[in-house]
Design a protein around this motif. Structure first.
Motif, PDB file in Angstrom:
ATOM      1  N   MET A   1       0.478 -29.168   6.894  1.00 39.14           N
ATOM      2  CA  MET A   1       0.256 -28.987   5.644  1.00 39.14           C
ATOM      3  C   MET A   1       1.182 -29.108   4.523  1.00 39.14           C
ATOM      4  N   LYS A   2       1.089 -29.669   3.486  1.00 36.75           N
ATOM      5  CA  LYS A   2       2.238 -29.985   2.614  1.00 36.75           C
ATOM      6  C   LYS A   2       2.053 -28.941   1.480  1.00 36.75           C
ATOM      7  N   GLU A   3       3.340 -28.544   0.979  1.00 34.77           N
ATOM      8  CA  GLU A   3       3.370 -27.432   0.051  1.00 34.77           C
ATOM      9  C   GLU A   3       3.103 -28.029  -1.354  1.00 34.77           C
ATOM     10  N   ALA A   4       2.099 -27.341  -2.162  1.00 38.67           N
ATOM     11  CA  ALA A   4       1.990 -27.833  -3.490  1.00 38.67           C
ATOM     12  C   ALA A   4       2.982 -27.326  -4.413  1.00 38.67           C
ATOM     13  N   SER A   5       3.416 -28.219  -5.127  1.00 40.17           N
ATOM     14  CA  SER A   5       4.584 -28.031  -6.132  1.00 40.17           C
ATOM     15  C   SER A   5       3.934 -27.273  -7.346  1.00 40.17           C
ATOM     16  N   ALA A   6       4.708 -26.226  -7.892  1.00 41.55           N
ATOM     17  CA  ALA A   6       4.223 -25.640  -9.128  1.00 41.55           C
ATOM     18  C   ALA A   6       4.247 -26.612 -10.348  1.00 41.55           C
ATOM     19  N   SER A   7       5.227 -27.551 -10.377  1.00 36.69           N
ATOM     20  CA  SER A   7       5.216 -28.442 -11.409  1.00 36.69           C
ATOM     21  C   SER A   7       4.102 -29.369 -11.322  1.00 36.69           C
ATOM     22  N   SER A   8       3.375 -29.852 -10.184  1.00 35.32           N
ATOM     23  CA  SER A   8       2.245 -30.867 -10.303  1.00 35.32           C
ATOM     24  C   SER A   8       1.044 -30.168 -10.943  1.00 35.32           C
ATOM     25  N   ASP A   9       0.909 -28.959 -10.650  1.00 35.25           N
ATOM     26  CA  ASP A   9      -0.336 -28.168 -11.162  1.00 35.25           C
ATOM     27  C   ASP A   9       0.131 -26.794 -11.739  1.00 35.25           C
ATOM     28  N   LYS A  10       0.093 -27.006 -12.979  1.00 33.65           N
ATOM     29  CA  LYS A  10       0.534 -25.857 -13.762  1.00 33.65           C
ATOM     30  C   LYS A  10      -0.105 -24.612 -13.768  1.00 33.65           C
ATOM     31  N   LYS A  11      -1.514 -24.730 -13.107  1.00 35.84           N
ATOM     32  CA  LYS A  11      -2.109 -23.769 -13.295  1.00 35.84           C
ATOM     33  C   LYS A  11      -2.293 -22.733 -11.847  1.00 35.84           C
ATOM     34  N   THR A  12      -1.376 -23.311 -10.780  1.00 30.97           N
ATOM     35  CA  THR A  12      -1.189 -22.853  -9.693  1.00 30.97           C
ATOM     36  C   THR A  12      -0.063 -21.952  -9.737  1.00 30.97           C
ATOM     37  N   ARG A  13      -0.029 -20.517  -9.522  1.00 34.38           N
ATOM     38  CA  ARG A  13       1.009 -19.859  -9.547  1.00 34.38           C
ATOM     39  C   ARG A  13       1.532 -19.745  -7.947  1.00 34.38           C
ATOM     40  N   ASP A  47      -4.764 -19.442 -10.838  1.00 31.56           N
ATOM     41  CA  ASP A  47      -4.755 -19.736  -9.458  1.00 31.56           C
ATOM     42  C   ASP A  47      -3.399 -19.210  -8.873  1.00 31.56           C
ATOM     43  N   VAL A  48      -3.443 -18.219  -8.056  1.00 30.45           N
ATOM     44  CA  VAL A  48      -2.474 -17.732  -7.293  1.00 30.45           C
ATOM     45  C   VAL A  48      -2.517 -17.968  -5.869  1.00 30.45           C
ATOM     46  N   ARG A  49      -1.407 -18.646  -5.408  1.00 32.54           N
ATOM     47  CA  ARG A  49      -1.358 -19.216  -4.055  1.00 32.54           C
ATOM     48  C   ARG A  49      -0.206 -18.768  -3.287  1.00 32.54           C
ATOM     49  N   VAL A  50      -0.498 -18.071  -2.344  1.00 26.01           N
ATOM     50  CA  VAL A  50       0.733 -17.612  -1.429  1.00 26.01           C
ATOM     51  C   VAL A  50       0.591 -18.429  -0.082  1.00 26.01           C
ATOM     52  N   VAL A  51       1.945 -18.814   0.306  1.00 29.15           N
ATOM     53  CA  VAL A  51       2.108 -19.915   1.309  1.00 29.15           C
ATOM     54  C   VAL A  51       3.320 -19.113   2.163  1.00 29.15           C
ATOM     55  N   ASP A  52       3.346 -19.580   3.141  1.00 23.47           N
ATOM     56  CA  ASP A  52       4.459 -19.035   4.262  1.00 23.47           C
ATOM     57  C   ASP A  52       5.653 -19.995   4.139  1.00 23.47           C
ATOM     58  N   ASN A  53       6.768 -19.621   3.576  1.00 23.23           N
ATOM     59  CA  ASN A  53       7.940 -20.533   3.432  1.00 23.23           C
ATOM     60  C   ASN A  53       8.125 -21.411   4.245  1.00 23.23           C
ATOM     61  N   ARG A  54       8.134 -21.266   5.683  1.00 26.81           N
ATOM     62  CA  ARG A  54       8.929 -21.694   6.648  1.00 26.81           C
ATOM     63  C   ARG A  54       7.572 -22.811   7.270  1.00 26.81           C
ATOM     64  N   THR A  55       6.152 -22.351   7.334  1.00 33.81           N
ATOM     65  CA  THR A  55       5.157 -23.116   8.032  1.00 33.81           C
ATOM     66  C   THR A  55       4.363 -23.801   7.036  1.00 33.81           C
ATOM     67  N   HIS A  56       4.475 -23.443   5.688  1.00 37.17           N
ATOM     68  CA  HIS A  56       3.675 -23.809   4.628  1.00 37.17           C
ATOM     69  C   HIS A  56       2.042 -23.415   4.839  1.00 37.17           C
ATOM     70  N   GLU A  57       1.987 -22.694   5.706  1.00 34.98           N
ATOM     71  CA  GLU A  57       0.454 -22.108   5.938  1.00 34.98           C
ATOM     72  C   GLU A  57       0.209 -21.249   4.879  1.00 34.98           C
ATOM     73  N   ASP A  58      -1.281 -21.336   4.362  1.00 40.56           N
ATOM     74  CA  ASP A  58      -1.733 -20.992   3.245  1.00 40.56           C
ATOM     75  C   ASP A  58      -2.093 -19.405   3.572  1.00 40.56           C
ATOM     76  N   LEU A  59      -1.501 -18.268   2.988  1.00 30.78           N
ATOM     77  CA  LEU A  59      -1.614 -17.089   3.302  1.00 30.78           C
ATOM     78  C   LEU A  59      -2.174 -16.406   2.092  1.00 30.78           C
ATOM     79  N   THR A  60      -2.868 -17.002   1.086  1.00 30.55           N
ATOM     80  CA  THR A  60      -3.721 -16.417   0.048  1.00 30.55           C
ATOM     81  C   THR A  60      -4.880 -15.454   0.553  1.00 30.55           C
TER      82      THR A  60
END
Length: 153
Positions: A1-13, A47-60
């Protein structure tokens, strides 16, 4: 799973969760707590999104559930005990149904209240003395708005 960058989607925190359980807000470049994340959501973060820094798993979802758990521990009970029991009995499968029915009920009650208020206001506004007072108040409001505009300039 790829990590979403904050710069590509300004609405996602984007909040990164590190193995030491620390949460890092990439937008503010600072560590945050569960309470901070709850505050972001209460203040209307899209939109607040929480991801695991190592695995990039969505933990929201897990993080938001943890926030609800912490609120319950503080006795800021968000859900009635019967609802919590129903969620456990349904093994979480009916949560969407419970929330949807609650939202539908709230919407229905709000619509009914709005209808009754509108009817009451219409009946009151038909009284001549009330109409005179409303007209006088409107004139005062217009005068105050004109004065305010004058001071703004």
């Amino acid at each position: 799973m790829k990590e979403a960058s904050a710069s590509s989607d300004k609405k996602t925190r984007l909040i990164k969760r590190y193995p030491n359980r620390k949460l890092y807000d990439t937008a503010a470049s600072t560590y945050v707590t569960l309470e901070d994340i709850a505050g972001m959501i209460r203040q209307g973060e899209e939109d607040v999104r929480v991801v695991d820094n190592r695995t990039h798993e969505d933990l929201t979802s897990i993080t938001l559930t943890q926030i609800i758990f912490e609120e319950e521990k503080k006795k800021k009970s968000l859900l009635p005990l019967a609802t919590l029991k129903e969620i456990i009995q349904a093994k979480g499968e009916k949560i969407v149904d419970l929330v949807s029915s609650g939202v539908s009920s709230f919407t229905h009650v709000r619509e009914e209240a709005e209808k009754k208020i509108k009817t009451a206001l219409e009946s009151v506004s038909n009284l001549p003395s009330v109409q005179k007072e409303i007209t006088a108040l409107q004139k005062k409001i217009d005068l105050l708005e004109a004065r305010l505009k004058k001071y703004e300039k």
